[in-house]
Design a protein around this motif. Structure first.
Motif, PDB file in Angstrom:
ATOM      1  N   ILE B 545       0.857  -1.007   0.011  1.00  0.00           N
ATOM      2  CA  ILE B 545       0.019   0.132   0.034  1.00  0.00           C
ATOM      3  C   ILE B 545       0.827   1.474  -0.351  1.00  0.00           C
ATOM      4  N   GLU B 546       1.798   0.858   0.701  1.00  0.00           N
ATOM      5  CA  GLU B 546       3.277   2.481   0.456  1.00  0.00           C
ATOM      6  C   GLU B 546       3.505   3.058  -0.323  1.00  0.00           C
ATOM      7  N   GLU B 547       3.774   1.213  -1.240  1.00  0.00           N
ATOM      8  CA  GLU B 547       4.205   1.612  -2.418  1.00  0.00           C
ATOM      9  C   GLU B 547       3.440   2.027  -3.633  1.00  0.00           C
ATOM     10  N   MET B 548       2.511   2.157  -3.457  1.00  0.00           N
ATOM     11  CA  MET B 548       1.048   2.322  -4.403  1.00  0.00           C
ATOM     12  C   MET B 548       0.615   3.796  -4.215  1.00  0.00           C
ATOM     13  N   LEU B 549       0.478   3.943  -3.308  1.00  0.00           N
ATOM     14  CA  LEU B 549       0.392   5.408  -2.548  1.00  0.00           C
ATOM     15  C   LEU B 549       1.521   6.082  -3.168  1.00  0.00           C
ATOM     16  N   LYS B 550       2.893   5.674  -2.597  1.00  0.00           N
ATOM     17  CA  LYS B 550       3.660   6.913  -3.077  1.00  0.00           C
ATOM     18  C   LYS B 550       3.254   7.254  -4.898  1.00  0.00           C
ATOM     19  N   ASP B 558       1.184   7.040 -13.975  1.00  0.00           N
ATOM     20  CA  ASP B 558       0.315   5.243 -14.340  1.00  0.00           C
ATOM     21  C   ASP B 558      -0.672   5.891 -12.424  1.00  0.00           C
ATOM     22  N   ALA B 559      -0.403   6.867 -12.354  1.00  0.00           N
ATOM     23  CA  ALA B 559      -1.868   7.044 -10.786  1.00  0.00           C
ATOM     24  C   ALA B 559      -2.682   6.113 -11.087  1.00  0.00           C
ATOM     25  N   SER B 560      -3.664   6.315 -12.224  1.00  0.00           N
ATOM     26  CA  SER B 560      -5.068   6.236 -12.582  1.00  0.00           C
ATOM     27  C   SER B 560      -4.679   4.336 -12.866  1.00  0.00           C
ATOM     28  N   LYS B 561      -4.404   3.502 -12.953  1.00  0.00           N
ATOM     29  CA  LYS B 561      -4.028   2.794 -12.639  1.00  0.00           C
ATOM     30  C   LYS B 561      -4.146   2.201 -11.738  1.00  0.00           C
ATOM     31  N   VAL B 562      -3.230   2.721 -11.172  1.00  0.00           N
ATOM     32  CA  VAL B 562      -3.133   2.277  -9.297  1.00  0.00           C
ATOM     33  C   VAL B 562      -4.145   2.153  -8.626  1.00  0.00           C
ATOM     34  N   VAL B 563      -4.932   3.510  -9.146  1.00  0.00           N
ATOM     35  CA  VAL B 563      -6.333   3.292  -8.565  1.00  0.00           C
ATOM     36  C   VAL B 563      -7.447   2.583  -9.433  1.00  0.00           C
ATOM     37  N   GLN B 564      -7.275   2.226 -10.091  1.00  0.00           N
ATOM     38  CA  GLN B 564      -8.405   1.507 -10.458  1.00  0.00           C
ATOM     39  C   GLN B 564      -7.878  -0.013 -10.245  1.00  0.00           C
ATOM     40  N   ILE B 594      -5.348   9.735  -2.350  1.00  0.00           N
ATOM     41  CA  ILE B 594      -6.790   9.717  -3.571  1.00  0.00           C
ATOM     42  C   ILE B 594      -7.206  10.557  -3.463  1.00  0.00           C
ATOM     43  N   LEU B 595      -7.905  11.642  -2.554  1.00  0.00           N
ATOM     44  CA  LEU B 595      -7.742  12.954  -2.718  1.00  0.00           C
ATOM     45  C   LEU B 595      -7.247  13.977  -2.735  1.00  0.00           C
ATOM     46  N   ALA B 596      -5.998  14.165  -2.620  1.00  0.00           N
ATOM     47  CA  ALA B 596      -5.180  15.389  -2.890  1.00  0.00           C
ATOM     48  C   ALA B 596      -5.002  14.722  -4.738  1.00  0.00           C
ATOM     49  N   TRP B 597      -5.187  13.190  -4.908  1.00  0.00           N
ATOM     50  CA  TRP B 597      -4.636  12.758  -6.433  1.00  0.00           C
ATOM     51  C   TRP B 597      -5.964  13.295  -7.544  1.00  0.00           C
ATOM     52  N   LEU B 598      -7.476  13.380  -6.693  1.00  0.00           N
ATOM     53  CA  LEU B 598      -8.463  13.327  -7.349  1.00  0.00           C
ATOM     54  C   LEU B 598      -8.556  15.016  -8.018  1.00  0.00           C
ATOM     55  N   LYS B 600      -6.113  17.313  -8.172  1.00  0.00           N
ATOM     56  CA  LYS B 600      -5.136  17.199  -8.898  1.00  0.00           C
ATOM     57  C   LYS B 600      -5.279  17.292 -10.623  1.00  0.00           C
ATOM     58  N   GLU B 601      -5.939  15.832 -10.494  1.00  0.00           N
ATOM     59  CA  GLU B 601      -6.078  15.082 -11.561  1.00  0.00           C
ATOM     60  C   GLU B 601      -7.363  16.186 -12.636  1.00  0.00           C
ATOM     61  N   ILE B 602      -8.425  16.610 -11.453  1.00  0.00           N
ATOM     62  CA  ILE B 602     -10.320  16.401 -12.424  1.00  0.00           C
ATOM     63  C   ILE B 602     -10.373  17.265 -13.786  1.00  0.00           C
ATOM     64  N   LYS B 603      -9.459  17.820 -13.875  1.00  0.00           N
ATOM     65  CA  LYS B 603      -9.219  19.101 -15.149  1.00  0.00           C
ATOM     66  C   LYS B 603      -9.528  17.303 -15.815  1.00  0.00           C
ATOM     67  N   THR B 604      -7.710  17.599 -15.924  1.00  0.00           N
ATOM     68  CA  THR B 604      -7.551  16.339 -17.462  1.00  0.00           C
ATOM     69  C   THR B 604      -7.988  14.636 -17.671  1.00  0.00           C
ATOM     70  N   SER B 605      -7.870  14.062 -16.051  1.00  0.00           N
ATOM     71  CA  SER B 605      -7.921  12.803 -17.037  1.00  0.00           C
ATOM     72  C   SER B 605      -8.912  12.487 -17.269  1.00  0.00           C
ATOM     73  N   THR B 606      -9.645  11.199 -17.184  1.00  0.00           N
ATOM     74  CA  THR B 606     -10.495  10.237 -17.917  1.00  0.00           C
ATOM     75  C   THR B 606     -11.419  10.173 -16.741  1.00  0.00           C
ATOM     76  N   GLN B 607     -13.032  10.255 -17.454  1.00  0.00           N
ATOM     77  CA  GLN B 607     -14.145  10.380 -16.716  1.00  0.00           C
ATOM     78  C   GLN B 607     -13.364   8.649 -16.050  1.00  0.00           C
TER      79      GLN B 607
END
Lengths: 155, 971
Positions: B545-550, B558-564, B594-598, B600-607
């Protein structure tokens, strides 16, 4: 029936699995052509007239003994009686023929024959099965139709 | 005037009239109140009780018995009872007419409180001597049996002291009983009797009397309103035949004889008797019969078609083995039996040439092994090596795969009986065999090998881990087959639980290279899926989990893949328990990252990746306790609330925070958020935001506490909707969509308010402008979605809500009536409702639904057609007359649909329906249509899709059989 079956203790084989549905078959835009397996599926579950077993379990019909040519509209089925002097060979051939007549589109020319060298009176049986009029005449015999219907009921 | 029973004329009156029989209750009252003495009454009756004419005595006894039955049970003193008892015993010698009343009267006496059991000895002696039980009528015989049972219940010791004469009397009185009700009573009573009263030298006689009924062959009269069935009698007789160990020899001889009979019921009864007998008989009694028993059981167990006999044989075998194993230490017979079973079954295994035969044999072995610890040890010890050898020389793939399954079963069995340590040597061979199987590059072999390996995981030695991991990791990274992929991941998971350290170095740090997680891009997603799965194991959680969150916080690509990957695994509740998720959240701050990532990404990432992030957050919140949920909400709400004004996409983040909170969670923001959500659901330009806004409205309405808070929110809702009128064409569908969600939230809550909103939707169906939106809303209400209003989101879900919807919808649409010319939306709404309503409810409304379904077949709409044809198929299968009546309409429409070009599902279903019609309707109704149906089905045989052709063949060959010789159908 007092008559004892020709082959009292035939070898029994495993049933093959059902054909798996591929994604192509689910896709509306792709045309699926007739193939060996499809014709085999039409006749594998025909019952043997003597045993409560299917033609597949007795290996009377096998996928590799079926020929399908879509463009020329030809279907050839070769079947193998369990023993060379089987008196039911004609009846089995007739059942296969009837089932294919009912289940294949009329564009196909269907031939049903005994595999070469597997029956003592191979030529006589083949001749009978190829003769349209004799097949038609057989299908007007109620007793015969009853037996054939019982054979094809599960396929 | 004093009543007649105070005078000596009483006797005469009893003989003359029947009236007095109705007044016994008053006599009893007089006796109890002390006005009338019992002796006095008896004296007054003397004339009839001692009359010379038998008919008069009969009347007298009847009268007296009636009084005895009505008098309170504790009224008579011991002395009085003694005299009455003596009198009754004496009467047994009287004329046969008198006997019925005597029997009935004595039964009443036995019930009295002061009755002394000592009196019964004399009664029985005289009874058995003077009265031939079987010459009495049914009720009198029953009274005799009942008296015996009562005495036995009262004092067992005394009954025993009555000795063999009493037992003999009982045997002879029931000998030849033929009434099914009496027999049922006797069979229920006998085991108790046999257990309490020693039979002495009468064992054989008793057994003869009982066994003459075996096996029961009885057919109740068809006019009997409360008939006793054969099975009831058979079930009751069974325990009698094996009630005491003394019966063993007779009983076993009998049942072996009946096992060989050709009668099916005899076999089943015998097998059940054998199973039952193991409860009472001693293990030694079976010794001489074991050979015969096993050969009979083996014959029945290998029965090809009769499942009931097979099941009974399995039960009998299991009981027999279990029984014999109790004497395994002292007696050789148990081992002989098991060896006999093993020898015959090993031969059968070796001879098996099909899977069916093989499975049958293995089932028998498993039954025997499952019966006791000893049998399990012997059988697994010899069968595991045998099956491993078998695997080598049988080359048919199906048999090999079946033998792998069987090995797994054997291991489970050994595990269940805790004998794994004793057969360690044999078990150790299994993983090696699994390795051989999975080395074959074939899906079936690998699946079977891995599945068996998971079951025998404890026997896996360290030296085999590496080869397995090689194959597994190859599968995980390259396999395209979902099933194989899933099983591979499961296997790695299972190995990791056994060897965490080894797997940590081999897989997590080796193959997956956790420290450079995203360095290798190939098959990254699959490795991530594996890792997030493994993270559920405690030893791995921290590192992975630590590595994934990192990776999420530092690596943009690749963050979106990790989240998925995380989302898929954490959503699987069988992997991650609630506690586990809560623990991960508190240890690693999952939501925070995750929230921080969201944001940050909200404008650019896919739905899609946004949705993954949102679901991950909401699922995590769902697993937290209430206080923590509130804490998370209060920490983040304000921050995001500020941002949505700039861009309403931020609302999605807000929604996912509130989506899965527990019921009754409430904070100061709720009212504001509701207004905001209502506003967005109608006015936002983004369809996703509108949908999420509807989710939020629905969740708030569904989960808020009843009472004040609910009223408040509902008020806000109504006020907003009444003031928000807007005149453009987009607005109406959005509004109706919102109505759908409100209705769903309320109906799931179990609140009746939903009717108000549903009514609005139903009215909208008739309005051509928004009829489509209305039918969509109905679909929304009826369909379950995983991320809205489900139990994962802690939503209320009232039972039977679909039935309520069906009822409400039916009533409302009946009131409003079908709309004008274009009814497609109307039928479509019906289709959505009917599709989800349980079929049992629909069965009561056939006359309404079938015409609707038939009418709907005219419309060119795929969804509509699929649902309606499905419904018709259901009703055809139910053989409803209404379908037969409309055959003329259904059949042409269905045939028409077999060439429907837009969807093969419709074609297939219509062909299926045509097939079912041939099965479900009577032949006379079908025959007129036979020829034209056969002709009309010919084009479908040449359909472009194979599946449709298959359905066409099925339908057409079935129709060929309609009314033809050889058709197997009863009308």
């Amino acid at each position: 029936m007092t008559k004892i079956a020709d082959n009292v203790n035939p070898d029994v084989y495993d049933k093959g699995s059902e054909r798996e549905v591929t994604t192509n078959e689910r896709n509306e835009d792709i045309v699926d052509e007739f193939d060996q397996r499809e014709v085999f599926d039409l006749i594998r579950n025909i019952n043997d007239p003597e045993h409560p077993l299917t033609l597949e379990e007795l290996r009377v019909v096998e996928e590799k003994n079926i020929l399908v040519d879509n463009d020329k509209n030809v279907v050839n089925v070769y079947f193998t009686p369990t023993i060379p002097h089987c008196s039911m060979a004609t009846l089995i051939g007739l059942s296969i023929r009837v089932q294919l007549l009912r289940a294949l589109p009329s564009r196909f020319k269907v031939t049903v024959e005994v595999s070469e060298g597997t029956h003592v009176s191979e030529h006589a049986v083949n001749k009978q099965l190829a003769d349209k009029e004799r097949v038609a005449a057989a299908l007007e015999n109620n007793n015969l139709v009853q037996i054939i219907n019982q054979c094809v009921v599960n396929s | 005037m004093e009543p007649i029973w105070f005078k000596p004329d009483l006797a005469e009156q009893i003989i003359k009239t029947d009236d007095l029989f109705d007044q016994t209750q008053s006599i009893v009252t007089d006796i109890v109140s002390g006005r009338l003495d019992l002796t006095c009454l008896t004296e007054n009756m003397a004339g009839t009780l001692t009359n010379k004419d038998a008919e008069c005595r009969e009347r007298g006894m009847k009268f007296f018995t009636k009084i005895l039955k009505e008098i309170p049970k504790d009224y008579l003193s011991e002395m009085q009872i003694k005299f009455i008892s003596k009198f009754y015993v004496d009467r047994l010698k009287d004329n046969h007419r008198v006997i019925p009343s005597v029997l009935e009267g004595y039964l009443a006496i036995v019930d009295m409180r002061n009755y002394n059991v000592q009196y019964s000895g004399e009664y029985f002696t005289i009874l058995f001597r003077e009265v031939a039980c079987q010459s009495q009528v049914r009720q009198d015989r029953y009274n005799i049996y009942l008296t015996i049972q009562k005495i036995l219940d009262m004092d067992v010791q005394y009954t025993q002291s009555l000795g063999p004469d009493f037992v003999y009397g009982f045997i002879s009185s029931m000998d030849g009983e033929r009434d099914p009700r009496n027999l049922l009573y006797l069979f229920n009573f006998l085991p108790k009797f046999l257990n309490k009263v020693p039979l002495g030298h009468l064992v054989e006689e008793m057994f003869e009397v009982i066994s003459c009924y075996y096996p029961i062959d009885f057919h109740p009269s068809p006019n009997d309103p409360a008939a006793v069935s054969r099975n009831e009698l058979a079930a009751a007789l069974c325990p009698c035949l094996c009630a005491v160990p003394e019966f063993a020899e007779h009983c076993l001889l009998l049942l072996i004889e009946k096992l060989d009979s050709s009668l099916r019921v005899a076999k089943i009864d015998s097998l059940m008797l054998l199973a039952e007998s193991c409860k009472t008989f001693k293990p030694q009694s079976y010794g001489p019969f074991l050979k015969a028993l096993w050969s009979s059981i083996q014959r029945e167990i290998s029965h090809k078609t009769d499942e009931e006999i097979k099941l009974a044989a399995h039960e009998a075998l299991s009981a027999l083995v279990a029984k014999l194993s109790t004497a395994a230490d002292t007696d050789q017979s148990f081992e002989n039996l098991i060896k006999g079973i093993l020898i015959s079954m090993q031969t059968a295994v070796a001879e098996a040439s099909t899977v069916v035969q093989f499975v049958q044999v293995t089932k028998t072995l498993l039954t025997a092994a499952n019966a006791s610890k000893q049998s399990c040890e012997i059988i697994t010890k010899s069968m595991i090596p045998a099956v491993i050898a078998y695997y080598e020389f049988k080359t048919s793939p199906k048999l090999q795969i079946a033998s792998l399954d069987f090995l797994g079963d054997l291991y489970d069995m050994a595990d269940h009986w805790a004998v794994v340590e004793l057969i360690e040597k044999q078990v150790d061979e299994i993983p090696q065999l699994c390795l051989n199987a999975v080395s074959v590059p074939s899906k079936e072999y690998q699946l079977a090998g891995f599945k068996t390996l998971i079951r025998v995981m404890r026997a896996l030695k360290t030296d085999l881990v590496l080869p397995f991991v090689e194959i597994l990791m190859y599968n995980v990274q390259h396999s395209l087959d979902d099933e194989l992929l899933g099983v591979s991941v499961q296997t790695i998971h299972a190995i990791s639980r056994k060897y965490p350290e080894l797997m940590m170095s081999l897989v997590v740090q080796g193959k997956c290279d956790i420290n450079n997680l995203t360095a290798d891009k190939t098959a990254l997603q699959k490795r991530l899926n594996l890792l997030s799965n493994l993270a559920s194991i405690d030893d791995f959680t921290k590192i992975i989990i630590e590595e994934m969150l990192k990776a999420i916080t530092t690596n943009d690509e690749d963050a979106s893949k990790v989240v998925q990957a995380l989302n898929t695994s954490i959503s699987n509740t069988s992997l991650y328990s609630e506690d586990k998720v809560a623990q991960i959240e508190s240890d690693h701050g999952l939501i925070e990252s995750i929230l921080a990532w969201l944001l940050k990404e909200i404008k650019t990432s896919t739905q899609d990746s946004l949705d993954n992030g949102c679901t991950l957050i909401s699922n995590t919140i769902s697993s937290l306790p209430v206080e923590k949920q509130l804490k998370v909400l209060s920490r983040h709400t304000n921050e995001i609330l500020g941002q949505w004004k700039i861009d309403d996409t931020y609302f999605q983040v807000l929604e996912c925070l509130y989506r899965s909170v527990n019921q009754g969670v409430y904070n100061a923001h709720f009212e504001e958020l509701l207004s905001l959500a209502l506003n967005l659901s109608l006015n936002s330009e983004s369809a996703v935001v509108r949908l999420k806004a509807c989710y939020m409205v629905a969740h708030f309405l569904n989960k808020v506490d009843s009472g004040q808070k609910f009223e408040l929110l509902y008020e806000i809702l109504k006020n907003y909707l009444s003031s928000c009128g807007r005149e453009d064409e987009d607005f109406c569908p959005r509004l109706i969509n919102l109505y759908g969600w409100i209705t769903k939230a309320l109906v799931l809550r179990g609140s009746d308010l939903f009717q108000f909103w549903l009514n609005k939707i139903v009215i909208a169906i008739s309005n051509p402008e928004c009829s489509k939106a209305a039918s969509e809303s109905i679909r929304t209400i009826m369909t379950d979605t995983s991320n809205c209003l489900s139990s994962r989101q802690h939503c209320r879900s009232s039972l039977l809500y679909k039935q309520r919807m069906f009822q409400a919808f039916t009533n409302m649409s009946e009131k409003i009536g079908p709309p004008g010319p274009d009814k497609e939306a109307y039928y479509l709404s019906w289709a959505y409702v009917l599709e989800k309503t349980p079929k049992t409810v629909l069965n009561n409304e056939i006359s309404k639904i079938v015409p609707l379904a038939i009418d709907a077949l005219e419309y060119d709409n795929k969804d509509l057609l699929t649902v309606m044809i499905d419904l018709l198929i259901h009703f055809v299968q139910g053989k409803n007359a209404i379908v037969t009546d409309s055959l003329q309409t259904i059949l042409p429409r269905m045939i028409n649909l077999t060439t429907y070009t837009k969807s093969m599902d419709v074609r297939i279903k219509s062909l299926q329906c045509i097939y079912e019609l041939a099965n479900g309707c009577p032949t006379r109704a079908l025959l007129p249509h036979k020829q034209c149906t056969l002709l009309a089905l010919a084009p479908a045989l040449d359909d472009r899709k194979r599946l449709a052709r298959h359905a066409a063949v099925r339908a057409r060959t079935r129709w060929f059989l309609v009314g033809a010789p050889g058709e197997d159908k009863q009308d």
